[in-house]
Design a protein around this motif. Structure first.
Motif, PDB file in Angstrom:
ATOM      1  N   ALA A  34      33.687  29.750  33.547  1.00  0.00           N
ATOM      2  CA  ALA A  34      33.228  31.100  33.878  1.00  0.00           C
ATOM      3  C   ALA A  34      34.218  31.752  34.838  1.00  0.00           C
ATOM      4  N   ALA A  35      34.076  33.062  35.018  1.00  0.00           N
ATOM      5  CA  ALA A  35      34.946  33.789  35.946  1.00  0.00           C
ATOM      6  C   ALA A  35      34.780  33.232  37.350  1.00  0.00           C
ATOM      7  N   HIS A  36      35.877  33.196  38.090  1.00  0.00           N
ATOM      8  CA  HIS A  36      35.862  32.719  39.477  1.00  0.00           C
ATOM      9  C   HIS A  36      35.676  33.918  40.405  1.00  0.00           C
ATOM     10  N   ASP A  82      27.606  44.953  33.616  1.00  0.00           N
ATOM     11  CA  ASP A  82      27.179  43.550  33.458  1.00  0.00           C
ATOM     12  C   ASP A  82      28.218  42.749  32.667  1.00  0.00           C
ATOM     13  N   ASP A  83      28.716  43.342  31.571  1.00  0.00           N
ATOM     14  CA  ASP A  83      29.732  42.650  30.771  1.00  0.00           C
ATOM     15  C   ASP A  83      31.015  42.449  31.565  1.00  0.00           C
ATOM     16  N   LEU A  84      31.389  43.466  32.349  1.00  0.00           N
ATOM     17  CA  LEU A  84      32.625  43.367  33.136  1.00  0.00           C
ATOM     18  C   LEU A  84      32.500  42.283  34.201  1.00  0.00           C
ATOM     19  N   ARG A  85      31.350  42.214  34.853  1.00  0.00           N
ATOM     20  CA  ARG A  85      31.141  41.167  35.861  1.00  0.00           C
ATOM     21  C   ARG A  85      31.250  39.781  35.217  1.00  0.00           C
ATOM     22  N   LEU A 110      36.098  41.002  35.228  1.00  0.00           N
ATOM     23  CA  LEU A 110      36.834  42.261  35.393  1.00  0.00           C
ATOM     24  C   LEU A 110      36.090  43.114  36.413  1.00  0.00           C
ATOM     25  N   TYR A 111      36.071  42.609  37.664  1.00  0.00           N
ATOM     26  CA  TYR A 111      35.263  43.258  38.684  1.00  0.00           C
ATOM     27  C   TYR A 111      35.762  42.838  40.069  1.00  0.00           C
ATOM     28  N   LEU A 112      35.269  43.550  41.087  1.00  0.00           N
ATOM     29  CA  LEU A 112      35.640  43.226  42.466  1.00  0.00           C
ATOM     30  C   LEU A 112      35.328  41.772  42.789  1.00  0.00           C
ATOM     31  N   GLY A 113      36.251  41.131  43.510  1.00  0.00           N
ATOM     32  CA  GLY A 113      36.018  39.766  43.978  1.00  0.00           C
ATOM     33  C   GLY A 113      36.422  38.683  43.002  1.00  0.00           C
ATOM     34  N   SER A 114      36.841  39.051  41.791  1.00  0.00           N
ATOM     35  CA  SER A 114      37.281  38.043  40.828  1.00  0.00           C
ATOM     36  C   SER A 114      38.618  37.447  41.271  1.00  0.00           C
TER      37      SER A 114
END
Length: 585
Positions: free
Chosen positions: A47-49, A108-111, A115-119
């Motif tokens: 998953a995204a970090h 929601d999809d971007l998170r 593709l969002y702040l803090g990634s």
């Protein structure tokens, strides 16, 4: 490509079987690092970090100057690509996304995709990706779909370009990404050109902001865009040594040079000295401003002189007429505004008065009317909840000033009726007040553009109270107005009033003084007599130019400035150092 096919291709690449794969060399190199250096498994769909909120705050704080410098350019880029569903990320040198522009409908999809702040898109965590591979290679890259190492990221298409600081160090990465993108990879050719151009402009803006006391020499291979969009720039000290640069400067000035050019005298690279720079300023056609390099090549140059050091001095101005003369004390910010208002008072030029709530917009409008429209009528329209009929009855009104109070509150129907009235009644001179940037409201579609241009013959902006230099003058003036006896302020009470943030501006200051006059039991208003502030001080990031103005207004008293900003003194000092600000001599 299926997940299994993707894993098998990576395995073949690691065994050297890359012939006919069509993969870029930088992608294959990154895959190899992911397995051999980072120990990653291509079959693992990680998953995204996402970093913690505290970590994100730390990274954003460390990048606050870059974020402020880059934001307007990123907004411009986002407007160009938003229609194609792109997302913009600004990542710091550690790969953490510290700024973001995207469509809130897909939040929601971007998170989920990161593709969002803090990634965290560093290559050792996220594998082959736009931000991570750009950080490793220092070059612009497109990582398209199955170029990504991790299975979770293979639907994405990410195009990234590096942003270098003025010393030549990689400081950030600008990335534009798609959740789902068309094939083939060549569909992103325009994206990589856009992101490289935007990164170059961010570097240019950063150099200009950081070297305002130095010469800046900007240059291009052709003259057409020399002044509006140059290719590269260097900053020079008084002896002509290069003290800052944009990344493209090395390749333009000295192709093939491995090391940077910081510290190099400009006359070692070009056939000119620092004394020749005035000849390259505006005033001569761009095609005549030719720079000759030591290797015989030619470039076109544009020199920008250092900004003169600000000198603290008392404001010297011509006497203001009538009501305008009592509008403010000696204030170098407000003084030029009032001088301009005085020159415009007797004309029929429509005026737009902008400023935060409580800054004195209505008082200024009335002062302008009194100074320039003796004997003429003064009509007021409160634009909030205004009905079209209230505007229509002015068609037979006598000539004079039409004050549109809070013009940003007009609905569409009233805007149409007002525009018709102004087109048919030549005797009405509109003066409008607005609490917001009305040009931005027009650009956003909240105000008709034809109405905006009809109202904004000239725009006067009133500074907020926290930016004014005449706070003591205002305090004494308001105190005299509301006190029947000879009251004064204790030093601690005066210091407290001078240090407050004043979100309600003069209106809030007047209310505080009225309360203090009422509750004080003697002839000296002391600290306990003052009501508490209505709101906590604002703690959002202050733009560099606003920080400098606020420091000027506080006489460069760091403690007073810190209190107005709602920050501690050390934070203000850190921001001052980061912005390269210096007190006036």
């Amino acid at each position: 490509m299926s997940d299994l096919d993707h894993v098998r291709e990576i395995d073949r690449a690691l065994r050297g079987a890359t012939l006919g794969s069509g993969r870029d060399a930088l992608v294959l190199d990154s895959w190899r690092r992911c397995v051999e250096t980072y120990g990653m498994d291509p079959a693992q769909a990680d998953a995204a970090h996402i970093v913690t909120d505290a970590e994100l705050r730390r990274h954003r704080e460390q990048s606050e100057r870059l974020i402020a410098t880059a934001r307007s350019g990123l907004q411009s880029l986002f407007r160009q690509v938003a229609g194609q569903n792109y997302v913009l990320l600004l990542a710091d040198a550690e790969g953490i996304c510290v700024d973001f522009f995207g469509d809130p409908r897909f939040e929601d999809d971007l998170r989920q995709a990161g593709l969002y702040l803090g990634s965290n898109w560093s290559e050792d965590l996220a594998g082959t990706c736009g931000v991570g591979s750009c950080l490793v290679t220092g070059e612009a890259v497109t990582i398209h779909q199955s170029d990504h190492f991790g299975l979770a990221h293979t639907p994405l298409s990410c195009t990234a370009a590096p942003i270098y600081d003025m010393q030549g160090q990689l400081a950030a990465v600008l990335d534009i990404s798609l959740l789902r993108s068309p094939s083939p990879k060549s569909s992103q050719n325009l994206a990589i050109n856009l992101v490289k151009a935007s990164a170059r402009r961010v570097e240019m803006a950063n150099l200009m902001a950081m070297t305002r006391r130095e010469w800046v020499l900007r240059f291009s291979a052709s003259p057409e865009f020399l002044e509006v969009d140059p290719e590269a720039a260097v900053a020079l000290d008084g002896s002509g040594r290069i003290v800052g640069m944009t990344h493209a400067a090395v390749s333009l000035l000295s192709p093939g040079r491995v090391e940077g050019v910081i510290g190099t005298p400009i006359d070692q690279l070009l056939e000119l000295s620092v004394d020749d720079l005035p000849d390259l300023m505006r005033g001569r056609p761009a095609e005549d401003r030719v720079l000759r390099l030591k290797d015989g090549r030619g470039l076109f140059g544009h020199a920008i002189a250092p900004q003169a050091a600000r000198v603290a001095r008392r404001l010297e101005r011509a006497p203001l007429p009538g009501a305008l003369s009592s509008f403010a004390g000696a204030d170098p910010v407000l003084g030029p505004v009032l001088q301009r208002a005085a020159r415009l008072a007797a004309t029929q030029v429509p005026l737009l008065i902008e400023g935060e709530t409580g800054t004195g917009k209505e008082r200024l409008v009335r002062a302008i009317h009194v100074c320039g429209s003796v004997g003429r009528s003064f009509h007021v329209l409160e634009c909030a909840a205004l009905r079209p009929e209230a505007i229509e009855i002015l068609a037979e009104a006598p000539a004079g000033t039409l004050f549109l109070k809070g013009v940003e509150d007009l609905d569409a129907a009233c805007q149409a009726v007002l525009l018709r009235l102004l087109g048919t009644h030549d005797g009405l001179r509109p003066i409008a007040s607005a609490r917001c940037d009305l040009a931005r409201a027009a650009q956003d579609g909240r105000i008709r553009t034809d109405l905006f241009f009809r109202l904004a013959g000239d725009r006067l902006r009133l500074p907020p109270l926290r930016m004014r230099h005449d706070v003591d003058w205002l305090i004494d003036r308001i105190l005299r107005r509301h006190s029947d006896v000879d009251l004064s302020l204790s030093p601690s009470a005066r210091a407290e009033l001078g240090a407050r943030d004043w979100p309600g501006n003069i209106r809030e200051l007047e209310s505080v003084i009225k309360v203090a006059v009422t509750v004080t039991e003697g002839r000296v208003i002391d600290l306990p007599d003052l009501p508490a502030p209505c709101f906590a001080p604002q703690t959002d990031t202050t733009a560099e130019q606003d920080l400098e103005a606020l420091l000027d207004a506080c006489g460069w008293n760091m403690s007073k400035a810190a209190k107005r900003l709602g920050l501690n003194r050390s934070t203000v000092l850190r921001r001052v150092r980061k912005a390269g600000l210096m007190p006036p001599h």
